[in-house]
Scaffold this motif. Structure first.
Motif, PDB file in Angstrom:
ATOM      1  N   PRO A 153       0.634  -1.297   0.042  1.00 50.54           N
ATOM      2  CA  PRO A 153       0.014  -0.194   0.229  1.00 50.54           C
ATOM      3  C   PRO A 153       0.926   1.346   0.393  1.00 50.54           C
ATOM      4  O   PRO A 153       2.304   1.514   1.190  1.00 50.54           O
ATOM      5  N   ILE A 154       0.357   2.227  -0.671  1.00 50.85           N
ATOM      6  CA  ILE A 154       0.774   3.684  -0.623  1.00 50.85           C
ATOM      7  C   ILE A 154      -0.057   4.542   0.669  1.00 50.85           C
ATOM      8  O   ILE A 154      -1.476   4.183   0.616  1.00 50.85           O
ATOM      9  N   PRO A 155      -0.162   5.872   0.913  1.00 50.73           N
ATOM     10  CA  PRO A 155      -0.164   6.380   2.005  1.00 50.73           C
ATOM     11  C   PRO A 155      -1.636   6.918   1.420  1.00 50.73           C
ATOM     12  O   PRO A 155      -2.104   6.668  -0.083  1.00 50.73           O
ATOM     13  N   GLU A 156      -2.520   7.173   2.404  1.00 50.89           N
ATOM     14  CA  GLU A 156      -4.124   7.464   1.856  1.00 50.89           C
ATOM     15  C   GLU A 156      -4.520   8.489   1.080  1.00 50.89           C
ATOM     16  O   GLU A 156      -4.071   8.522  -0.039  1.00 50.89           O
ATOM     17  N   GLN A 157      -3.083   9.682   1.208  1.00 51.39           N
ATOM     18  CA  GLN A 157      -2.948  11.068   0.291  1.00 51.39           C
ATOM     19  C   GLN A 157      -2.897  10.398  -0.785  1.00 51.39           C
ATOM     20  O   GLN A 157      -2.901  11.414  -1.292  1.00 51.39           O
ATOM     21  N   GLU A 158      -1.587   9.818  -0.743  1.00 51.19           N
ATOM     22  CA  GLU A 158      -1.056   9.848  -2.025  1.00 51.19           C
ATOM     23  C   GLU A 158      -2.365   8.796  -2.852  1.00 51.19           C
ATOM     24  O   GLU A 158      -2.397   8.812  -4.164  1.00 51.19           O
ATOM     25  N   GLN A 159      -2.975   7.935  -2.444  1.00 52.53           N
ATOM     26  CA  GLN A 159      -3.999   6.946  -2.785  1.00 52.53           C
ATOM     27  C   GLN A 159      -5.222   8.167  -3.674  1.00 52.53           C
ATOM     28  O   GLN A 159      -5.395   7.639  -4.459  1.00 52.53           O
ATOM     29  N   ALA A 160      -5.063   8.839  -2.302  1.00 54.05           N
ATOM     30  CA  ALA A 160      -6.140   9.848  -3.512  1.00 54.05           C
ATOM     31  C   ALA A 160      -5.917  11.138  -4.507  1.00 54.05           C
ATOM     32  O   ALA A 160      -6.465  11.189  -5.614  1.00 54.05           O
ATOM     33  N   LYS A 161      -4.391  10.699  -4.854  1.00 50.18           N
ATOM     34  CA  LYS A 161      -3.552  11.823  -5.901  1.00 50.18           C
ATOM     35  C   LYS A 161      -3.566  10.961  -6.952  1.00 50.18           C
ATOM     36  O   LYS A 161      -3.462  11.545  -7.906  1.00 50.18           O
ATOM     37  N   VAL A 162      -3.830   9.359  -6.727  1.00 52.47           N
ATOM     38  CA  VAL A 162      -2.946   8.740  -7.531  1.00 52.47           C
ATOM     39  C   VAL A 162      -4.081   8.671  -8.054  1.00 52.47           C
ATOM     40  O   VAL A 162      -4.654   8.713  -9.914  1.00 52.47           O
ATOM     41  N   ALA A 163      -5.489   8.660  -7.949  1.00 48.14           N
ATOM     42  CA  ALA A 163      -7.283   8.596  -8.409  1.00 48.14           C
ATOM     43  C   ALA A 163      -7.056   9.725  -9.016  1.00 48.14           C
ATOM     44  O   ALA A 163      -8.069   9.775 -10.043  1.00 48.14           O
ATOM     45  N   LYS A 164      -6.676  10.984  -8.350  1.00 48.13           N
ATOM     46  CA  LYS A 164      -6.993  12.149  -9.225  1.00 48.13           C
ATOM     47  C   LYS A 164      -6.007  12.044 -10.208  1.00 48.13           C
ATOM     48  O   LYS A 164      -6.556  12.665 -11.528  1.00 48.13           O
ATOM     49  N   ARG A 165      -4.854  12.377 -10.383  1.00 48.04           N
ATOM     50  CA  ARG A 165      -4.014  12.121 -11.546  1.00 48.04           C
ATOM     51  C   ARG A 165      -4.521  10.866 -12.562  1.00 48.04           C
ATOM     52  O   ARG A 165      -4.985  11.333 -13.833  1.00 48.04           O
ATOM     53  N   HIS A 166      -5.298   9.917 -11.763  1.00 48.81           N
ATOM     54  CA  HIS A 166      -5.502   9.233 -13.666  1.00 48.81           C
ATOM     55  C   HIS A 166      -6.633   9.564 -13.839  1.00 48.81           C
ATOM     56  O   HIS A 166      -7.184   9.531 -15.466  1.00 48.81           O
ATOM     57  N   LYS A 167      -8.007  10.262 -13.194  1.00 48.72           N
ATOM     58  CA  LYS A 167      -8.723  11.226 -13.795  1.00 48.72           C
ATOM     59  C   LYS A 167      -8.659  12.509 -14.806  1.00 48.72           C
ATOM     60  O   LYS A 167      -8.741  11.996 -15.848  1.00 48.72           O
ATOM     61  N   GLU A 168      -7.104  12.631 -13.800  1.00 43.20           N
ATOM     62  CA  GLU A 168      -7.030  13.799 -14.891  1.00 43.20           C
ATOM     63  C   GLU A 168      -6.367  13.392 -16.569  1.00 43.20           C
ATOM     64  O   GLU A 168      -6.425  13.991 -17.010  1.00 43.20           O
ATOM     65  N   LEU A 169      -5.233  12.074 -16.436  1.00 41.42           N
ATOM     66  CA  LEU A 169      -5.533  11.485 -17.771  1.00 41.42           C
ATOM     67  C   LEU A 169      -6.597  11.487 -18.473  1.00 41.42           C
ATOM     68  O   LEU A 169      -6.299  11.151 -20.222  1.00 41.42           O
ATOM     69  N   VAL A 170      -7.597  10.380 -17.849  1.00 42.98           N
ATOM     70  CA  VAL A 170      -8.751  10.467 -18.721  1.00 42.98           C
ATOM     71  C   VAL A 170      -9.316  11.821 -19.148  1.00 42.98           C
ATOM     72  O   VAL A 170      -9.571  11.315 -20.485  1.00 42.98           O
ATOM     73  N   VAL A 171      -9.223  12.942 -18.487  1.00 43.72           N
ATOM     74  CA  VAL A 171     -10.114  14.060 -19.168  1.00 43.72           C
ATOM     75  C   VAL A 171      -8.900  14.494 -20.231  1.00 43.72           C
ATOM     76  O   VAL A 171      -9.937  14.649 -21.428  1.00 43.72           O
ATOM     77  N   TYR A 172      -7.684  14.098 -20.516  1.00 39.60           N
ATOM     78  CA  TYR A 172      -7.138  14.681 -20.679  1.00 39.60           C
ATOM     79  C   TYR A 172      -6.932  13.529 -22.505  1.00 39.60           C
ATOM     80  O   TYR A 172      -6.722  14.433 -23.797  1.00 39.60           O
ATOM     81  N   SER A 173      -7.013  12.589 -22.421  1.00 37.89           N
ATOM     82  CA  SER A 173      -7.801  11.810 -23.481  1.00 37.89           C
ATOM     83  C   SER A 173      -7.927  11.721 -24.185  1.00 37.89           C
ATOM     84  O   SER A 173      -8.911  11.384 -25.020  1.00 37.89           O
ATOM     85  N   LEU A 174      -9.296  12.634 -23.492  1.00 40.31           N
ATOM     86  CA  LEU A 174     -11.290  12.635 -24.348  1.00 40.31           C
ATOM     87  C   LEU A 174     -11.339  13.414 -24.834  1.00 40.31           C
ATOM     88  O   LEU A 174     -12.318  13.638 -26.045  1.00 40.31           O
ATOM     89  N   THR A 175     -10.571  14.823 -24.527  1.00 37.94           N
ATOM     90  CA  THR A 175     -10.234  15.832 -24.640  1.00 37.94           C
ATOM     91  C   THR A 175      -9.624  15.865 -26.312  1.00 37.94           C
ATOM     92  O   THR A 175      -9.305  16.750 -26.933  1.00 37.94           O
ATOM     93  N   VAL A 176      -8.383  15.143 -26.048  1.00 35.38           N
ATOM     94  CA  VAL A 176      -7.194  15.065 -27.548  1.00 35.38           C
ATOM     95  C   VAL A 176      -7.728  13.944 -28.185  1.00 35.38           C
ATOM     96  O   VAL A 176      -7.698  13.648 -29.287  1.00 35.38           O
ATOM     97  N   ALA A 177      -8.180  13.356 -27.662  1.00 35.01           N
ATOM     98  CA  ALA A 177      -7.636  11.396 -28.460  1.00 35.01           C
ATOM     99  C   ALA A 177      -8.764  10.838 -29.022  1.00 35.01           C
ATOM    100  O   ALA A 177      -8.647  10.293 -29.668  1.00 35.01           O
ATOM    101  N   ALA A 178      -9.701  11.105 -27.881  1.00 37.08           N
ATOM    102  CA  ALA A 178     -10.839  10.797 -28.394  1.00 37.08           C
ATOM    103  C   ALA A 178     -11.400  11.205 -29.919  1.00 37.08           C
ATOM    104  O   ALA A 178     -11.517  12.420 -30.283  1.00 37.08           O
ATOM    105  N   ASN A 179     -12.157  10.666 -30.298  1.00 36.97           N
ATOM    106  CA  ASN A 179     -13.140  10.940 -31.943  1.00 36.97           C
ATOM    107  C   ASN A 179     -14.211  10.233 -31.749  1.00 36.97           C
ATOM    108  O   ASN A 179     -14.740   9.718 -31.990  1.00 36.97           O
ATOM    109  N   PRO A 180     -15.135  11.744 -31.679  1.00 35.91           N
ATOM    110  CA  PRO A 180     -14.999  12.697 -31.636  1.00 35.91           C
ATOM    111  C   PRO A 180     -14.637  12.965 -30.013  1.00 35.91           C
ATOM    112  O   PRO A 180     -14.382  12.706 -29.198  1.00 35.91           O
ATOM    113  N   PRO A 181     -14.297  14.239 -30.163  1.00 40.53           N
ATOM    114  CA  PRO A 181     -13.737  14.430 -28.538  1.00 40.53           C
ATOM    115  C   PRO A 181     -14.592  15.051 -27.708  1.00 40.53           C
ATOM    116  O   PRO A 181     -15.576  15.854 -28.039  1.00 40.53           O
ATOM    117  N   VAL A 182     -14.332  14.938 -26.490  1.00 42.45           N
ATOM    118  CA  VAL A 182     -15.637  15.225 -25.511  1.00 42.45           C
ATOM    119  C   VAL A 182     -15.145  16.823 -24.659  1.00 42.45           C
ATOM    120  O   VAL A 182     -13.293  17.038 -24.188  1.00 42.45           O
TER     121      VAL A 182
END
Length: 725
Positions: free
Chosen positions: A214-243
């Motif tokens: 396990p990693i610290p709880e605060q780091e877990q929250a950061k990992v979840a947030k960063r994962h959503k940021e990557l998903v948002v970036y993929s949807l706005t840039v790489a998706a066709n049509p973009p979201v």
């Protein structure tokens, strides 16, 4: 080193030592002291993110989810243009066409579309949201989040959902209505599908590495947030049509990972709802015993009287009555499922539903009235505090004027010492790189702000988790998850029947043995029959064998057992006398130390499943030549620094110093000694941390923190958090 690593792939890279540099790319500070090195093994571990991708390597046969979106209607006039709907389930996103003009008496945008998704983990929700506007930030009309766990198997749920969103003032802005239908389809006669469903319920909700390493709880929250940021970036840039960015963030509930006062208010409202639901249960029990229905009250009292006077049925009766709660509410399970296909507008803005508001706050005062009374009381208290503060301020100004002269004298004496303290300060832990601090005077303020927001975010996440657990506890027997409630009901009732049946079987076995023994005694007394004669002959033979062969060994055995028992009793009493508080503390420390040795053992000693996550960095590469060179440079710098003060003292002419100078020099020497002691303590702490890092890099075991199987099913019970905007 870098790269992506996952299970079955190449092992992660070994940890290496890297030199620390400042903004000028120098590895030493102004005094010539090196910043040090850091042990790093940098790579992206995909196993931490498996449960976030919702893309298992071996998908299970859990059925499919059928989503029907019929229409969005009763849309507000200011949002009647460019209406569109976005649906998301797991990794799949879909966007329905935009309706440019929503016209007609009902102002509806009709779609009549059906979507089929393969069912993933049943706690993953399907999200359906309606938006209006074609700009970068379309307005949210409303959304729903429904996990498959809330739906019954092969049952169709049609619902007219009220749409709404939270505006800038924190109030609910109505967005119309939406007609949707949800169906969870699964072949219940397929044994493989049922086995896969059971296996999914017993499986943890996160990947194994999330628990084993396990990693610290605060780091877990950061990992979840960063994962959503990557998903948002993929949807706005790489998706066709973009979201659009705003749409993706709204669908992913991105605001929950940032400081949001409304989230804290909703968590408090959820806790109040749990308390209100508990009071509803208490009131229901009170209603049973309040003779509102004489037949029910009389029946319950008779049952309790029978259970109290028959201890054999007390425990089974309690288990059966507890299991009868979901049985009594079984007809309402569909209504409860439909209630979860909605958004809780009141709790989303920190308010209570009307029935719970009335239950908690009473008939006389509403929540708004109580807030108004609290504001009046706060105004009166602030006025009194202002008057007291004015009086205290006048006295403080008078005292400050008298003390100012004394402070000026003390400041003159310590001015030189303070200047030297600032120049010679080497508190690396507080200041960090001096160049970076001098370029940005707001660094400390920004760091404090980030720490404050991180603390508040962790508090709101903790409150949200507490509310979720309490809601899941109440949901075990309230059909929030039909499958878990059904198994809990069956387990409680079967346990009560099994407990009572086990007691009855033991009693019947004892009664049968007693009756057989009684019949044998009666038959033995009747010597005229063949059975009686056989019994008499057997008894005579047994008495002869007893007197000739068994009586003396039996007496010796009894004497030995008595003596041994007495010896053991004396021994145990003596041992028990040794268990003083001091001995217990010593034994506890010994057990703790032994467990520590076991927990920190090498992966090669008693290896287990979790040892592989720590054995990747067994080798630590260190450049010995560079180490020796840096050590020689540090010694030379220390020698030069020691020679500098002596040469300066010999060159400076002697002169008589004033009293203020002597006091300043004494204060400076004291501060130098304090800094030297602090520096030595920091050096020892670094050496200790360095040893711990090397031991960790060499490989250490991890405790298996995966939750047991029943808790995994419990964690899949839907909470009220799915209904919060």
């Amino acid at each position: 080193p870098g790269g992506r690593f996952s299970a079955g792939g190449p092992p992660p890279p070994a940890a290496k030592w890297y030199t620390l540099y400042d903004a000028k790319e120098s590895d030493k500070n102004a005094e010539g002291e090196p910043y040090g090195e850091i042990l790093l093994a940098a790579y992206i571990d995909e196993e931490y993110l498996e449960h976030m991708h919702h893309q298992p390597k071996k998908p299970l046969n859990l059925g499919q989810l059928e989503l029907d979106v019929f229409r969005v209607w009763d849309v507000p006039e200011q949002s009647a243009n460019d209406v569109f709907v976005v649906a998301k389930y797991g990794p799949w996103w879909t966007r329905l066409p935009t309706r440019a003009n929503v016209e007609g008496p009902e102002r509806e945008a009709r779609y009549d579309s059906r979507f089929l998704f393969p069912a993933l983990d049943l706690h993953v929700p399907v999200i359906v949201a309606a938006f209006a506007g074609e700009g970068d930030t379309p307005r949210l009309l409303g959304k729903i989040k429904v996990p498959i766990a809330a739906l019954g198997t092969n049952e169709r749920y049609f619902k007219v959902v009220d749409l709404g969103s939270v505006d800038a003032n924190g109030a609910i802005a109505l967005g119309g209505k939406m007609d949707v239908a949800l169906t969870y389809k699964r072949d219940v006669e397929n044994a493989d599908s049922s086995f896969d469903l059971l296996k999914q319920y017993l499986k943890p909700t996160c990947s194994d590495k999330w628990y084993l390493n396990p990693i610290p709880e605060q780091e877990q929250a950061k990992v979840a947030k960063r994962h959503k940021e990557l998903v948002v970036y993929s949807l706005t840039v790489a998706a066709n049509p973009p979201v659009r960015d705003a749409v993706a963030r709204e669908m992913l509930d991105f605001a929950r990972h940032e400081f949001n006062a409304r989230v804290i208010q909703t968590s408090i409202a959820r806790l109040q709802c749990v308390v209100g639901e508990g009071l509803e249960i208490v009131h229901a029990i009170d209603a049973v015993f309040s003779w509102r229905n004489p037949f029910i009250t009389a029946f319950v009292q008779m049952v309790l009287f029978f259970m109290i006077n028959s201890p054999k049925v007390f425990v089974p009766g309690c288990l059966f009555l507890l299991g009868a709660v979901p049985l009594a509410t079984f007809p309402t399970r569909r209504k409860r499922a439909l209630a979860q296909i909605a958004t809780d507008m009141d709790v989303s803005v920190g308010k209570l539903p009307p029935h719970l508001e009335l239950l908690l706050n009473g008939d006389s005062l509403t929540n708004e009235q109580m807030k108004a009374l609290e504001k009046d009381a706060a105004k009166r208290a602030s006025a009194d505090a202002a008057a007291e503060a004015a009086r205290a301020r006048a006295e403080a100004e008078k005292a400050a004027a008298a003390k100012k002269e004394e402070d000026d004298a003390v400041a003159a004496i310590l001015a030189d010492a303070d200047a030297e303290s600032e120049a010679d300060s080497d508190d690396e832990q507080d200041q960090g790189p001096k160049v970076a601090g001098s370029l940005n005077p707001f660094t400390s303020l920004m760091r404090q702000y980030e720490e404050l927001t991180a603390m508040i975010t962790s508090i709101q996440a903790a409150m949200d988790n507490v509310a979720t657990v309490l809601e899941q506890i109440l949901g075990v027997l309230s059909w929030r998850e039909p499958r878990v409630t059904f198994f809990a009901m069956c387990f409680l009732m079967l346990s009560s029947v099994g407990y009572y049946g086990g007691q009855t079987f033991v009693e019947m076995a004892l009664r049968f043995a007693r009756s057989v023994g009684t019949n044998a005694v009666v038959a033995s007394r009747s010597e005229n029959t063949r059975v009686g004669k056989a019994v008499a002959a057997t008894v005579d033979f047994y008495e002869f064998v007893w007197r000739a062969y068994l009586e003396r060994p039996y007496d010796a055995t009894v004497a030995f057992v008595d003596e041994t028992t007495e010896s053991f009793r004396a021994f145990f009493l003596h041992v028990w006398g040794l268990f003083t508080l001091k001995a217990i503390l010593k034994a506890s420390r010994l057990l703790v130390s032994l467990y520590m040795l076991y927990a920190l053992r090498h992966p090669a000693i008693l290896p287990d499943q979790s040892a592989q996550f720590k054995s990747a960095s067994k080798s630590v590469e260190v450049d010995e030549a560079a180490e020796a060179k840096k050590k020689a440079e540090a010694e030379a710098a220390a020698a030069a620094e020691a020679e500098a003060p002596s040469s300066a003292e010999s060159a400076a002419p002697e002169k008589k110093k004033s009293r203020a100078e002597l006091e300043a020099e004494a204060e400076r020497e004291r501060r130098r000694a304090a800094r030297a002691a602090k520096k030595e303590a920091r050096r020892k702490q670094k050496e200790k941390e360095e040893a711990e890092k090397k031991a960790k890099a060499a490989g250490a075991s991890a405790i298996d923190r995966r939750p047991p199987a029943p808790l995994n099913a419990f964690s899949r019970i839907p909470s009220r958090g799915y209904q919060i905007l």
